[in-house]
Design a protein around this motif. Structure first.
Motif, PDB file in Angstrom:
ATOM      1  N   ARG A  40       4.068  11.761  10.312  1.00  0.00           N
ATOM      2  CA  ARG A  40       3.361  12.352  11.452  1.00  0.00           C
ATOM      3  C   ARG A  40       3.272  11.265  12.511  1.00  0.00           C
ATOM      4  NH1 ARG A  40       0.717  17.092  11.440  1.00  0.00           N
ATOM      5  NH2 ARG A  40       0.053  17.053   9.244  1.00  0.00           N
ATOM      6  N   LYS A  41       3.840  11.519  13.666  1.00  0.00           N
ATOM      7  CA  LYS A  41       3.996  10.476  14.682  1.00  0.00           C
ATOM      8  C   LYS A  41       2.673   9.843  15.079  1.00  0.00           C
ATOM      9  CE  LYS A  41       6.134   9.519  19.166  1.00  0.00           C
ATOM     10  NZ  LYS A  41       4.964   8.807  19.721  1.00  0.00           N
ATOM     11  N   GLU A  42       1.628  10.624  15.259  1.00  0.00           N
ATOM     12  CA  GLU A  42       0.374  10.059  15.744  1.00  0.00           C
ATOM     13  C   GLU A  42      -0.222   9.059  14.746  1.00  0.00           C
ATOM     14  OE1 GLU A  42      -3.389  12.550  15.212  1.00  0.00           O
ATOM     15  OE2 GLU A  42      -1.875  14.109  15.571  1.00  0.00           O
ATOM     16  N   HIS A  43      -0.042   9.317  13.445  1.00  0.00           N
ATOM     17  CA  HIS A  43      -0.557   8.377  12.447  1.00  0.00           C
ATOM     18  C   HIS A  43       0.205   7.053  12.518  1.00  0.00           C
ATOM     19  CE1 HIS A  43      -2.743  11.738  11.152  1.00  0.00           C
ATOM     20  NE2 HIS A  43      -2.040  12.109  10.100  1.00  0.00           N
ATOM     21  N   ALA A  52      14.384   5.673   8.543  1.00  0.00           N
ATOM     22  CA  ALA A  52      14.513   4.270   8.941  1.00  0.00           C
ATOM     23  C   ALA A  52      14.754   4.164  10.448  1.00  0.00           C
ATOM     24  CB  ALA A  52      15.641   3.596   8.169  1.00  0.00           C
ATOM     25  N   ARG A  53      15.610   5.005  10.988  1.00  0.00           N
ATOM     26  CA  ARG A  53      15.851   4.990  12.440  1.00  0.00           C
ATOM     27  C   ARG A  53      14.595   5.355  13.202  1.00  0.00           C
ATOM     28  NH1 ARG A  53      20.493   7.854  10.980  1.00  0.00           N
ATOM     29  NH2 ARG A  53      19.559   9.764  11.840  1.00  0.00           N
ATOM     30  N   THR A  54      13.877   6.365  12.706  1.00  0.00           N
ATOM     31  CA  THR A  54      12.662   6.808  13.393  1.00  0.00           C
ATOM     32  C   THR A  54      11.615   5.699  13.425  1.00  0.00           C
ATOM     33  OG1 THR A  54      13.022   9.125  12.785  1.00  0.00           O
ATOM     34  CG2 THR A  54      10.767   8.486  13.358  1.00  0.00           C
ATOM     35  N   ASP A 102       0.832  -1.202   0.000  1.00  0.00           N
ATOM     36  CA  ASP A 102       0.000   0.000   0.000  1.00  0.00           C
ATOM     37  C   ASP A 102       0.866   1.251   0.000  1.00  0.00           C
ATOM     38  OD1 ASP A 102      -1.881   1.996   0.431  1.00  0.00           O
ATOM     39  OD2 ASP A 102      -2.946   0.905   2.011  1.00  0.00           O
ATOM     40  N   HIS A 103       0.684   2.104  -1.027  1.00  0.00           N
ATOM     41  CA  HIS A 103       1.274   3.445  -1.028  1.00  0.00           C
ATOM     42  C   HIS A 103       0.402   4.262  -0.065  1.00  0.00           C
ATOM     43  CE1 HIS A 103       3.027   2.846  -5.348  1.00  0.00           C
ATOM     44  NE2 HIS A 103       2.623   1.682  -4.869  1.00  0.00           N
ATOM     45  N   PHE A 104       0.671   4.171   1.218  1.00  0.00           N
ATOM     46  CA  PHE A 104      -0.232   4.672   2.258  1.00  0.00           C
ATOM     47  C   PHE A 104       0.076   6.134   2.555  1.00  0.00           C
ATOM     48  CE2 PHE A 104      -1.929   4.904   6.633  1.00  0.00           C
ATOM     49  CZ  PHE A 104      -3.169   4.331   6.442  1.00  0.00           C
ATOM     50  N   GLU A 105      -0.769   7.049   2.072  1.00  0.00           N
ATOM     51  CA  GLU A 105      -0.477   8.477   2.071  1.00  0.00           C
ATOM     52  C   GLU A 105      -1.592   9.271   2.765  1.00  0.00           C
ATOM     53  OE1 GLU A 105      -0.061   9.321  -2.077  1.00  0.00           O
ATOM     54  OE2 GLU A 105       1.465   7.785  -2.378  1.00  0.00           O
ATOM     55  N   PRO A 106      -1.542   9.416   4.082  1.00  0.00           N
ATOM     56  CA  PRO A 106      -2.599  10.146   4.797  1.00  0.00           C
ATOM     57  C   PRO A 106      -2.743  11.604   4.365  1.00  0.00           C
ATOM     58  CG  PRO A 106      -1.294   8.849   6.323  1.00  0.00           C
ATOM     59  CD  PRO A 106      -0.581   8.806   5.012  1.00  0.00           C
ATOM     60  N   MET A 107      -1.679  12.201   3.840  1.00  0.00           N
ATOM     61  CA  MET A 107      -1.717  13.615   3.453  1.00  0.00           C
ATOM     62  C   MET A 107      -2.097  13.809   1.985  1.00  0.00           C
ATOM     63  SD  MET A 107       1.610  15.156   5.438  1.00  0.00           S
ATOM     64  CE  MET A 107       1.898  14.814   7.170  1.00  0.00           C
ATOM     65  N   TRP A 108      -2.629  12.778   1.352  1.00  0.00           N
ATOM     66  CA  TRP A 108      -2.992  12.849  -0.066  1.00  0.00           C
ATOM     67  C   TRP A 108      -3.774  14.111  -0.385  1.00  0.00           C
ATOM     68  CZ3 TRP A 108      -8.028  11.426  -2.423  1.00  0.00           C
ATOM     69  CH2 TRP A 108      -7.971  11.369  -3.832  1.00  0.00           C
ATOM     70  N   LYS A 109      -3.366  14.804  -1.441  1.00  0.00           N
ATOM     71  CA  LYS A 109      -3.975  16.051  -1.921  1.00  0.00           C
ATOM     72  C   LYS A 109      -3.947  17.165  -0.880  1.00  0.00           C
ATOM     73  CE  LYS A 109      -6.898  14.735  -5.795  1.00  0.00           C
ATOM     74  NZ  LYS A 109      -8.241  14.811  -6.405  1.00  0.00           N
ATOM     75  N   GLY A 110      -2.930  17.160  -0.033  1.00  0.00           N
ATOM     76  CA  GLY A 110      -2.765  18.241   0.933  1.00  0.00           C
ATOM     77  C   GLY A 110      -3.891  18.361   1.940  1.00  0.00           C
TER      78      GLY A 110
END
Length: 395
Positions: free
Chosen positions: A104-107, A144-146, A52-60
């Motif tokens: 975004r950490k919460e996501h 990667a570390r995060t 999945d190209h998982f993009e919560p910020m899709w289209k701003g």
């Protein structure tokens, strides 16, 4: 005779124009090339991986929309996957390739918690343009570390201690593979990915994009030529008894012509294993994915099926989290899990890679035994397994 030749030339010209309209001239020759028939003894094991190209910020999107997208996945996917099991008793495994530039950490906390409960794993996705080697190294190593330290994601190589990851390139443009050079900028991207800990790329197929490779329906190693782009256009097939070569393993999903779905009733549509509302996962498509027969050379009884989506786009969520994918899993479990002709295994991207490496090493039998063959599960999976064991003991 002249008229006949003219008709032939006209027909050939028309076909070529149709091919170029969808960039099919790039890959059609390899697709049509005859291949040796596969002879498998015993049941065929189907390794099914959903990336999945998982993009919560899709289209701003604003923050509330981002949260709604992630929350729906964490709620509805748990419910959907919880209703299904493969031959090993495991639910579908969703591989969330999360974009570095959308961190975004919460996501990620929410997605990581769902993965720790046994529903998938997190990997790395990246959109970039006109990038530099220094910036790429810095942002990828930091991300990667995060993911590993903050979210318990990504495995650690037991021999080197390096954090390892699978990769999907945004806009399909791995190794600067567009002619105009957009959406990447690095001709040595395969080398950089290997050095930074990438164990395999899962971008392809990219059709109808011009970033699609001429090699289709393969698992192979590609060697980078930093003097030119798109070095992964061809490579050395992974085979039983072989060894790692080049810079990066490329694990492709099925790419085919769908003659059962035609434009204007004549021209076959491209089957590129993309799932969305406009192309739901019908039984015919599932059959086509398995028929593509992607396997490690010498191990035809293990078929690797990798499909993909962009999971956070609202128009497609009802397909991905609703009845269309519910039916897909039911069909997989009925048609490809009878234990005689087929055995179904839901796998993450990491597990698919591990099973490929086991096949390469000459191992056979049940691929379930090799889910953790080369790379162990990420820390969140160990923690989740401990928590589930404790809950079961308390019950």
């Amino acid at each position: 005779m002249i008229a006949l030749l003219a008709l032939i030339v006209l027909a050939a010209s028309g076909i070529y124009v149709l091919l170029r309209m969808r960039n099919m001239q790039i890959w059609i020759a390899d697709y049509l090339r005859p291949r040796k028939p596969m002879r498998a003894e015993g049941p065929v094991h189907v390794l099914f991986c959903f990336v999945d190209h998982f993009e919560p910020m899709w289209k701003g999107a604003d923050l509330d929309t981002e949260r709604a997208r992630v929350d729906r996945w964490c709620r509805d996917y748990r419910a959907l996957a919880g209703r299904h099991r493969d031959a090993d008793g495991r639910p579908p495994q969703h591989s969330f390739f999360y974009p570095e530039e959308e961190y975004r950490k919460e996501h990620l906390d929410k997605v990581a918690a769902m993965c720790a409960d046994g529903f998938g794993e997190i990997e790395i996705h990246l959109h970039h343009d006109n990038d530099t080697e220094a910036n790429f190294r810095e942002c990828m190593s930091r991300f990667a570390r995060t993911l590993n330290e903050q979210h318990g994601a990504l495995p650690v190589d037991p021999e080197t201690g390096q954090v390892k990851f699978a990769f999907i390139h945004g806009n399909w443009c791995l190794d600067n593979s567009r002619k105009d050079g957009r959406w990447c900028g690095l001709n040595n991207e395969l080398i950089l990915l290997r050095e930074l800990g990438c164990y395999a790329d899962f971008t392809l197929p990219a059709a109808p994009s011009e970033a699609q490779t001429s090699t289709v329906n393969r698992i192979y190693y590609s060697e980078d030529d930093p003097r030119r782009p798109k070095s992964h256009d061809r490579g050395v097939p992974v085979r039983v008894g072989g060894k790692a070569s080049g810079d990066l393993m490329i694990i492709q999903g099925p790419l085919a012509l769908n003659w059962k779905s035609r434009r204007m009733g004549v021209v076959p549509r491209i089957e590129n294993s993309d799932i969305r509302r406009s192309s739901p996962p019908t039984p015919d498509r599932v059959d086509a994915w398995v028929k593509a027969g992607i396997h490690v050379e010498g191990r035809p009884e293990w078929i690797f099926v990798k499909i993909h989506t962009h999971g956070t786009q609202e128009p497609d969520m009802d397909t991905l989290l609703g009845e269309p994918c519910e039916k897909m899993h039911r069909y997989l479990e009925e048609r490809y899990n009878d234990g005689v002709n087929h055995v179904l295994h839901y796998v993450s991207a990491r597990e698919m890679y591990n099973i490929v490496k086991a096949a390469e090493a000459g191992l056979g039998g049940n691929p379930h035994d090799y889910r953790d063959y080369a790379l162990p599960p990420p820390p969140s999976s160990w923690a989740g397994a401990r928590n589930r064991a404790a809950q079961e003991a308390a019950a």
